[in-house]
Design an enzyme around this catalytic site. Structure first.
Site, PDB file in Angstrom:
ATOM      1  N   GLN A  42       0.856  -1.188   0.000  1.00 54.43           N
ATOM      2  CA  GLN A  42       0.000   0.000   0.000  1.00 54.43           C
ATOM      3  C   GLN A  42       0.892   1.238   0.000  1.00 54.43           C
ATOM      4  OE1 GLN A  42      -1.560   0.533   3.846  1.00 54.43           O
ATOM      5  NE2 GLN A  42      -2.900   2.245   3.342  1.00 54.43           N
ATOM      6  N   GLY A  43       0.854   2.010  -1.073  1.00 52.94           N
ATOM      7  CA  GLY A  43       1.721   3.183  -1.193  1.00 52.94           C
ATOM      8  C   GLY A  43       0.985   4.467  -0.878  1.00 52.94           C
ATOM      9  N   TYR A  44       0.894   4.781   0.400  1.00 55.17           N
ATOM     10  CA  TYR A  44       0.241   6.028   0.830  1.00 55.17           C
ATOM     11  C   TYR A  44       1.287   7.004   1.388  1.00 55.17           C
ATOM     12  CZ  TYR A  44      -4.661   4.338   0.657  1.00 55.17           C
ATOM     13  OH  TYR A  44      -5.898   3.887   0.272  1.00 55.17           O
ATOM     14  N   SER A  45       1.929   6.610   2.522  1.00 58.49           N
ATOM     15  CA  SER A  45       2.802   7.534   3.260  1.00 58.49           C
ATOM     16  C   SER A  45       3.997   7.973   2.431  1.00 58.49           C
ATOM     17  CB  SER A  45       3.323   6.864   4.529  1.00 58.49           C
ATOM     18  OG  SER A  45       2.270   6.334   5.271  1.00 58.49           O
ATOM     19  N   SER A  68       5.078  -1.389   3.679  1.00 59.66           N
ATOM     20  CA  SER A  68       5.224  -2.773   4.135  1.00 59.66           C
ATOM     21  C   SER A  68       5.127  -3.738   2.959  1.00 59.66           C
ATOM     22  CB  SER A  68       4.125  -3.131   5.146  1.00 59.66           C
ATOM     23  OG  SER A  68       4.108  -2.195   6.191  1.00 59.66           O
ATOM     24  N   GLU A 114      -9.131  -1.077   6.780  1.00 64.62           N
ATOM     25  CA  GLU A 114      -7.956  -1.411   7.585  1.00 64.62           C
ATOM     26  C   GLU A 114      -8.316  -1.350   9.069  1.00 64.62           C
ATOM     27  OE1 GLU A 114      -4.558   1.232   7.280  1.00 64.62           O
ATOM     28  OE2 GLU A 114      -3.256  -0.288   8.174  1.00 64.62           O
ATOM     29  N   GLU A 139      -2.928  10.000  17.881  1.00 62.69           N
ATOM     30  CA  GLU A 139      -3.399  11.391  17.905  1.00 62.69           C
ATOM     31  C   GLU A 139      -4.418  11.633  16.785  1.00 62.69           C
ATOM     32  OE1 GLU A 139      -0.164  10.509  18.062  1.00 62.69           O
ATOM     33  OE2 GLU A 139       0.118  10.944  20.195  1.00 62.69           O
TER      34      GLU A 139
HETATM   35  C1  LIG Z   1       4.699  -0.975  11.160  1.00 61.29           C
HETATM   36  C2  LIG Z   1       4.263   0.100  10.195  1.00 61.29           C
HETATM   37  C3  LIG Z   1       3.831  -0.263   8.937  1.00 61.29           C
HETATM   38  C4  LIG Z   1       3.439   0.716   8.026  1.00 61.29           C
HETATM   39  N1  LIG Z   1       3.050   0.319   6.771  1.00 61.29           N
HETATM   40  C5  LIG Z   1       2.679   1.257   5.866  1.00 61.29           C
HETATM   41  C6  LIG Z   1       2.319   0.877   4.541  1.00 61.29           C
HETATM   42  O1  LIG Z   1       2.328  -0.314   4.198  1.00 61.29           O
HETATM   43  N2  LIG Z   1       1.985   1.833   3.657  1.00 61.29           N
HETATM   44  C7  LIG Z   1       1.952   3.154   3.994  1.00 61.29           C
HETATM   45  O2  LIG Z   1       1.601   3.977   3.148  1.00 61.29           O
HETATM   46  N3  LIG Z   1       2.314   3.562   5.244  1.00 61.29           N
HETATM   47  C8  LIG Z   1       2.676   2.647   6.174  1.00 61.29           C
HETATM   48  N4  LIG Z   1       3.041   3.040   7.453  1.00 61.29           N
HETATM   49  C9  LIG Z   1       3.136   4.463   7.747  1.00 61.29           C
HETATM   50  C10 LIG Z   1       2.045   5.001   8.658  1.00 61.29           C
HETATM   51  O3  LIG Z   1       0.803   5.056   8.000  1.00 61.29           O
HETATM   52  C11 LIG Z   1       2.528   6.387   9.121  1.00 61.29           C
HETATM   53  O4  LIG Z   1       3.675   6.202   9.928  1.00 61.29           O
HETATM   54  C12 LIG Z   1       1.485   7.124   9.921  1.00 61.29           C
HETATM   55  O5  LIG Z   1       0.392   7.473   9.120  1.00 61.29           O
HETATM   56  C13 LIG Z   1       2.077   8.404  10.563  1.00 61.29           C
HETATM   57  O6  LIG Z   1       2.709   9.202   9.618  1.00 61.29           O
HETATM   58  P1  LIG Z   1       4.217   9.726   9.840  1.00 61.29           P
HETATM   59  O7  LIG Z   1       5.056   8.567  10.222  1.00 61.29           O
HETATM   60  O8  LIG Z   1       4.585  10.518   8.642  1.00 61.29           O
HETATM   61  O9  LIG Z   1       4.137  10.682  11.117  1.00 61.29           O
HETATM   62  P2  LIG Z   1       3.688  12.197  11.138  1.00 61.29           P
HETATM   63  O10 LIG Z   1       2.421  12.377  10.389  1.00 61.29           O
HETATM   64  O11 LIG Z   1       4.849  13.041  10.726  1.00 61.29           O
HETATM   65  O12 LIG Z   1       3.396  12.419  12.677  1.00 61.29           O
HETATM   66  C14 LIG Z   1       4.431  12.650  13.635  1.00 61.29           C
HETATM   67  C15 LIG Z   1       3.771  12.894  14.996  1.00 61.29           C
HETATM   68  O13 LIG Z   1       2.928  14.065  14.946  1.00 61.29           O
HETATM   69  C16 LIG Z   1       1.596  13.756  15.346  1.00 61.29           C
HETATM   70  N5  LIG Z   1       0.641  14.510  14.526  1.00 61.29           N
HETATM   71  C17 LIG Z   1       0.696  14.716  13.180  1.00 61.29           C
HETATM   72  N6  LIG Z   1      -0.382  15.432  12.777  1.00 61.29           N
HETATM   73  C18 LIG Z   1      -1.140  15.673  13.880  1.00 61.29           C
HETATM   74  C19 LIG Z   1      -2.377  16.365  14.112  1.00 61.29           C
HETATM   75  N7  LIG Z   1      -3.065  16.922  13.121  1.00 61.29           N
HETATM   76  N8  LIG Z   1      -2.868  16.409  15.381  1.00 61.29           N
HETATM   77  C20 LIG Z   1      -2.179  15.815  16.407  1.00 61.29           C
HETATM   78  N9  LIG Z   1      -0.980  15.179  16.246  1.00 61.29           N
HETATM   79  C21 LIG Z   1      -0.485  15.089  15.010  1.00 61.29           C
HETATM   80  C22 LIG Z   1       1.471  12.264  15.066  1.00 61.29           C
HETATM   81  O14 LIG Z   1       0.453  11.683  15.856  1.00 61.29           O
HETATM   82  C23 LIG Z   1       2.843  11.736  15.408  1.00 61.29           C
HETATM   83  O15 LIG Z   1       2.961  11.532  16.797  1.00 61.29           O
HETATM   84  C24 LIG Z   1       3.443   2.091   8.386  1.00 61.29           C
HETATM   85  C25 LIG Z   1       3.879   2.461   9.674  1.00 61.29           C
HETATM   86  C26 LIG Z   1       4.282   1.482  10.570  1.00 61.29           C
HETATM   87  C27 LIG Z   1       4.730   1.921  11.937  1.00 61.29           C
END
Ligand SMILES: Cc1cc2nc3c(=O)[nH]c(=O)nc-3n(C[C@H](O)[C@H](O)[C@H](O)COP(=O)(O)OP(=O)(O)OC[C@H]3O[C@@H](n4cnc5c(N)ncnc54)[C@H](O)[C@@H]3O)c2cc1C
Length: 391
Positions: free
Chosen positions: A129-132, A164, A247, A375
């Protein structure tokens, strides 16, 4: 919700129990597949998924014409509960089974359903899944990977992260920007991207557990035919969020069954050490037990909504948030009970399996990040469940 199983549901459960007893591999549950053995673990899980498919237990609630079993959602839930109870391996290809498949069933074209769904179930084609992206996680709509239309094709460039299973995937369900002239939510589209395209580079990332399950993925002018567009052009936000709802619902239904088992194991660990007599440990165990029971019934409430034919709603966020935090507290207590042995992967006298608590403790840290952070779940609950103004 009616808590009694109907007769056909009981028969389904009994048949499944017999099948699991007869088919679980010898020795399963006694050895931890360690990070170095990740490939062996994956090969084993794919094989197990094929066995489940052959026995009619894969894609249980998917329509039969696409390789599913056409079973009820309730039978899917019974399956999840029994798999957790037997500590049997969960089917591999989780992103396809829990998210992409249900999304294609809802909004895919007939040709897409025929082409992709059955091979998800047999693990012939693994999905990611290519989102992040490096600058877009929680604020997903700000993503920068773009897809430019060129005749009957789209040309995709950009970078994804934390993807992932990308290293093992045949296809990626990708969210990309197709229109930069409109507000950010309105210019996105979803695509099916062939991960074997030579213009894709995949770099593994190491996790706290030592595994490399997720990756950085670079797209450098990857050409994708228009037939690989999922849903309408520029309507990717709605499609993509629908997938996240699946999900959250899947994680909750699966997670809830696992928590009940984990709770029993934690109690067994405390008993084994004689620490269940200590007042503070007793209180903590009792509190966790109460919460795990509350989670069970809240999960059934979310399920009732689905059984009434309603789509998974934002209340799934509340369940998921509480469940993931509960899992982390359960794991933390296990580490405290293990004491100095918690630092060892091998040789703890308290471990049912070498390193299992340590591994699952480390793994549990991701529970409040993946699929939307704690959050962000709180924001959803505030805005969409409680109706509070946007922060
Ligand atoms: C084990 C694992 C598997 C994953 N697999 C995939 C995958 O297959 N495909 C994919 O696309 N992604 C995947 N992800 C990514 C995951 O979806 C992101 O890590 C998640 O959405 C958070 O984004 P970020 O890491 O950029 O953190 P950020 O968005 O940068 O957040 C950093 C911190 O700021 C806080 N924050 C941000 N915005 C707000 C707000 N508006 N209000 C309050 N707090 C806020 C967050 O809660 C966090 O604590 C995976 C992550 C993990 C840990």
């Amino acid at each position: 919700m009616d808590f009694e199983l109907t007769e056909p549901e009981q028969r389904f459960r009994d048949r499944l129990r017999q099948w699991l007893q007869a088919n679980l591999p010898p020795g399963w549950g006694t050895t931890l597949f360690e990070p170095v053995d990740l490939y062996a673990k994956v090969a084993f899980l794919k094989d197990w998924s094929r066995k489940l498919y052959a026995a009619g237990y894969a894609g249980l609630s998917w329509p039969k014409e696409y390789g599913g079993a056409g079973a009820t959602l309730m039978e899917q839930v019974i399956f999840n509960e029994e798999v957790a109870r037997f500590k049997a391996p969960t089917p591999y290809n989780g992103i396809a089974l829990g998210m992409v498949g249900p999304t294609l069933i809802e909004v895919g074209t007939e040709a897409q359903k025929q082409r992709y769904l059955a091979k998800m179930l047999t693990c012939e084609e693994i999905w990611c899944q290519g989102y992040s992206e490096p600058g877009s996680g929680s604020d997903l709509a700000s993503l920068q990977t773009h897809a430019i239309q060129d005749g009957d094709e789209f040309v995709i460039s950009g970078q994804k992260v934390w993807t992932s299973y990308a290293h093992d995937a045949a296809f990626c369900f990708l969210l990309a920007r197709t229109d930069t002239s409109v507000p950010k939510h309105k210019g996105l589209s979803c695509f099916i991207v062939d991960m074997h395209s030579p213009e894709i580079t995949i770099r593994p990332l190491k996790q706290i557990t030592g595994e490399s399950e997720f990756n950085e993925v670079f797209f450098d002018n990857v050409r994708v035919p228009r037939t690989h567009l999922v849903g309408e052009l520029h309507n990717g936000w709605m499609v993509g969020i629908g997938l996240l709802m699946h999900e959250r619902a899947t994680t909750s239904i699966l997670g809830q069954a696992n928590v009940q088992v984990m709770m029993q194991e934690l109690i067994a660990l405390a008993r084994q050490q004689g620490r269940h007599q200590e007042p503070i440990i007793r209180q903590r165990l009792a509190q966790l037990y109460i919460e795990s029971e509350a989670m069970k019934y809240y999960g059934y409430r979310c399920l009732t909504r689905r059984l009434r034919g309603l789509p998974p709603g934002p209340e799934g966020s509340a369940h998921r948030l509480a469940l993931t935090r509960l899992v982390q507290r359960l794991q933390e207590l296990a580490m405290e009970l293990e004491g100095p042995y918690a630092q060892l992967l091998h040789g703890s006298p308290w471990a049912v399996q070498d390193g299992v608590w340590q591994f699952s403790f480390l793994r549990s840290r991701s529970a409040t990040i993946a699929g939307g952070t704690a959050e962000i779940q709180l924001n959803i609950i505030g805005e969409r469940v409680l109706g509070l103004p946007r922060g």
